[in-house]
Design a protein around this motif. Structure first.
Motif, PDB file in Angstrom:
ATOM      1  N   THR A 198       0.778  -1.661   0.155  1.00 21.85           N
ATOM      2  CA  THR A 198       0.005   0.045  -0.157  1.00 21.85           C
ATOM      3  C   THR A 198       0.843   0.721   0.218  1.00 21.85           C
ATOM      4  O   THR A 198      -0.052   2.481   0.034  1.00 21.85           O
ATOM      5  N   SER A 199       1.743   1.272  -0.512  1.00 23.60           N
ATOM      6  CA  SER A 199       3.212   2.383  -0.278  1.00 23.60           C
ATOM      7  C   SER A 199       2.786   3.686  -1.246  1.00 23.60           C
ATOM      8  O   SER A 199       3.078   4.848  -0.576  1.00 23.60           O
ATOM      9  N   GLN A 200       1.954   3.066  -1.893  1.00 21.34           N
ATOM     10  CA  GLN A 200       1.892   3.853  -3.110  1.00 21.34           C
ATOM     11  C   GLN A 200       0.233   4.853  -3.076  1.00 21.34           C
ATOM     12  O   GLN A 200      -0.175   5.914  -3.887  1.00 21.34           O
ATOM     13  N   ARG A 202      -9.806   9.646   2.534  1.00 21.98           N
ATOM     14  CA  ARG A 202     -11.042   9.937   2.596  1.00 21.98           C
ATOM     15  C   ARG A 202     -11.191   9.573   4.157  1.00 21.98           C
ATOM     16  O   ARG A 202     -10.702  10.151   4.911  1.00 21.98           O
ATOM     17  N   GLY A 203     -13.163   9.861   5.407  1.00 23.91           N
ATOM     18  CA  GLY A 203     -12.871  10.306   5.409  1.00 23.91           C
ATOM     19  C   GLY A 203     -12.950   9.761   7.463  1.00 23.91           C
ATOM     20  O   GLY A 203     -12.305   9.861   8.281  1.00 23.91           O
ATOM     21  N   ARG A 204     -12.500   8.280   6.282  1.00 18.09           N
ATOM     22  CA  ARG A 204     -12.249   7.374   7.494  1.00 18.09           C
ATOM     23  C   ARG A 204     -11.375   6.309   7.091  1.00 18.09           C
ATOM     24  O   ARG A 204     -10.868   6.474   5.353  1.00 18.09           O
ATOM     25  N   GLY A 205     -10.515   5.698   8.317  1.00 18.15           N
ATOM     26  CA  GLY A 205      -9.562   4.778   7.213  1.00 18.15           C
ATOM     27  C   GLY A 205      -9.576   3.740   6.338  1.00 18.15           C
ATOM     28  O   GLY A 205     -11.096   3.087   6.193  1.00 18.15           O
ATOM     29  N   GLY A 206      -8.658   2.775   6.518  1.00 14.71           N
ATOM     30  CA  GLY A 206      -8.805   1.780   5.045  1.00 14.71           C
ATOM     31  C   GLY A 206     -10.298   0.911   5.304  1.00 14.71           C
ATOM     32  O   GLY A 206     -10.969   1.648   6.644  1.00 14.71           O
ATOM     33  N   SER A 214      -2.292   4.368   7.319  1.00 17.30           N
ATOM     34  CA  SER A 214      -2.490   3.510   8.361  1.00 17.30           C
ATOM     35  C   SER A 214      -3.064   2.217   8.672  1.00 17.30           C
ATOM     36  O   SER A 214      -3.065   1.117   8.227  1.00 17.30           O
ATOM     37  N   GLN A 215      -4.652   2.835   8.176  1.00 13.13           N
ATOM     38  CA  GLN A 215      -5.550   1.204   8.246  1.00 13.13           C
ATOM     39  C   GLN A 215      -5.464   0.837   7.170  1.00 13.13           C
ATOM     40  O   GLN A 215      -5.588  -0.346   7.104  1.00 13.13           O
ATOM     41  N   SER A 233      -5.674  -3.687   6.450  1.00 12.62           N
ATOM     42  CA  SER A 233      -6.986  -4.237   5.877  1.00 12.62           C
ATOM     43  C   SER A 233      -6.167  -4.664   5.014  1.00 12.62           C
ATOM     44  O   SER A 233      -6.861  -6.007   4.359  1.00 12.62           O
ATOM     45  N   CYS A 234      -4.957  -3.979   4.141  1.00 12.83           N
ATOM     46  CA  CYS A 234      -4.959  -4.699   2.192  1.00 12.83           C
ATOM     47  C   CYS A 234      -3.546  -5.375   3.058  1.00 12.83           C
ATOM     48  O   CYS A 234      -2.621  -4.724   2.561  1.00 12.83           O
TER      49      CYS A 234
END
Length: 316
Positions: A11-13, A18-22, A82-83, A87-88
């Motif tokens: 997920t580094s790229q 969004r208003g919420r994380g992953g 971070s989220q 999750s991914c």
């Protein structure tokens, strides 16, 4: 199409604005459209009057002003992804969560284009991909809402997407949908990044329209580049050396072609924009042309087959 359950995701790229994380919405679930969006009318007008993915190298520049509430980064800020990183983590997440699916496609695209550039003695610079909800402030192309659909900003070299666009494609445009069709959308925006790296985008004048315009040629070439990646999707390895994408079927390819047809200028004008087709306002090409050039890329797997700017080329 599915993703190797055990493959690692990177997920580094990804910048999650969004208003919420992953976490994302489950595949097949309803994806809410954030506040500030212009709805399907805005999406139609956007396709008719501007260039998806920053066609002509202009992106949203030139004062595409929006009301307040734009998400995005102020100078000195960094995105908190971070989220989504939590999750991914693996292909199994990509098979069940929409945002992780896009992460996986981004990983595959970066792997393919990095290898392709290396074989020609060039260095590939991956774009950052921004997830936003409702509206966003770009690093060089002004502001946008979810009504614009996914786009590439050549000024900052980044891709922007509100994941609700995929819901719009199915519910409003009648597209079949599915992971390979959604991957086509991302791969198309990556096509614009390739054009930017190669200097092709600078050949198109902002505001250029018409059936043989530079804007149309740019969009059709991006479709072809998307098809080239699709040809290699099952053989492009991840860092582990194994392909991330497996099980691509002819039905998947047909779904991608269906999506291409749903965003042709003639289809949008006749089916969603009032019924009259005005070729002078074409900026993306007809449905048939978009299908043709995606198919050209998919059939050949060769970026050299995608020269829509060649003298005497038959655009379809």
């Amino acid at each position: 199409m599915r993703f190797d359950e055990n493959a690692d995701l990177d997920t580094s790229q990804i910048d999650d604005l969004r208003g919420r994380g992953g976490g994302g919405a489950p595949l097949g679930g309803r994806v809410a459209i954030g506040g500030g969006g212009l709805g399907v009318l805005g999406l139609i007008l956007y396709f008719l009057l501007t260039q998806l993915g920053g066609g002509g190298g202009g992106g949203f520049g030139g004062g595409y002003a929006l009301p307040g509430g734009l998400s995005g980064l102020s100078p000195g800020e960094t995105a908190d992804s971070s989220q989504i990183a939590e999750s991914c983590r693996a292909g199994s997440d990509a098979n069940s969560q929409l945002d992780c699916e896009v992460v996986a496609v981004v990983n595959s695209l970066d792997g393919f284009w990095s290898d392709t550039f290396a074989r020609s003695g060039q260095t590939y610079q991956p774009p950052r991909t921004n997830f936003f909800s409702g509206s966003v402030r770009t690093g060089g192309c002004g502001g946008a809402t979810s009504a614009t659909g996914p786009f590439y900003c050549p000024a900052d070299g980044e891709v922007y997407i509100d994941l609700s666009f995929f819901q719009e494609l199915e519910s409003r445009f009648g597209a079949e949908g599915g992971p390979f069709a959604r991957a086509y959308v991302i791969a198309h925006e990556y096509g614009h990044h390739i054009q930017n790296l190669l200097g092709t985008s600078s050949r198109v004048r902002p505001g250029d329209t018409g059936p043989t315009s530079g804007a149309v040629r740019l969009e059709l070439q991006a479709d072809c580049y998307a098809g080239v990646w699709a040809n290699h999707a099952e053989t492009t390895p991840t860092s582990s050396g194994e392909p991330l994408i497996v099980g691509v079927t002819q039905q998947d390819v047909a779904a991608a072609l269906d999506t291409a047809a749903r965003i042709g200028d003639d289809y949008i004008q006749s089916e969603l924009g009032g019924g009259r087709v005005d070729e002078s306002q074409f900026t993306h090409g007809t449905s048939a042309q978009r299908e043709k050039w995606y198919s050209t890329g998919y059939r050949t797997g060769d970026p050299a087959a995608c020269d829509t700017f060649a003298r005497g080329v038959d655009l379809g």
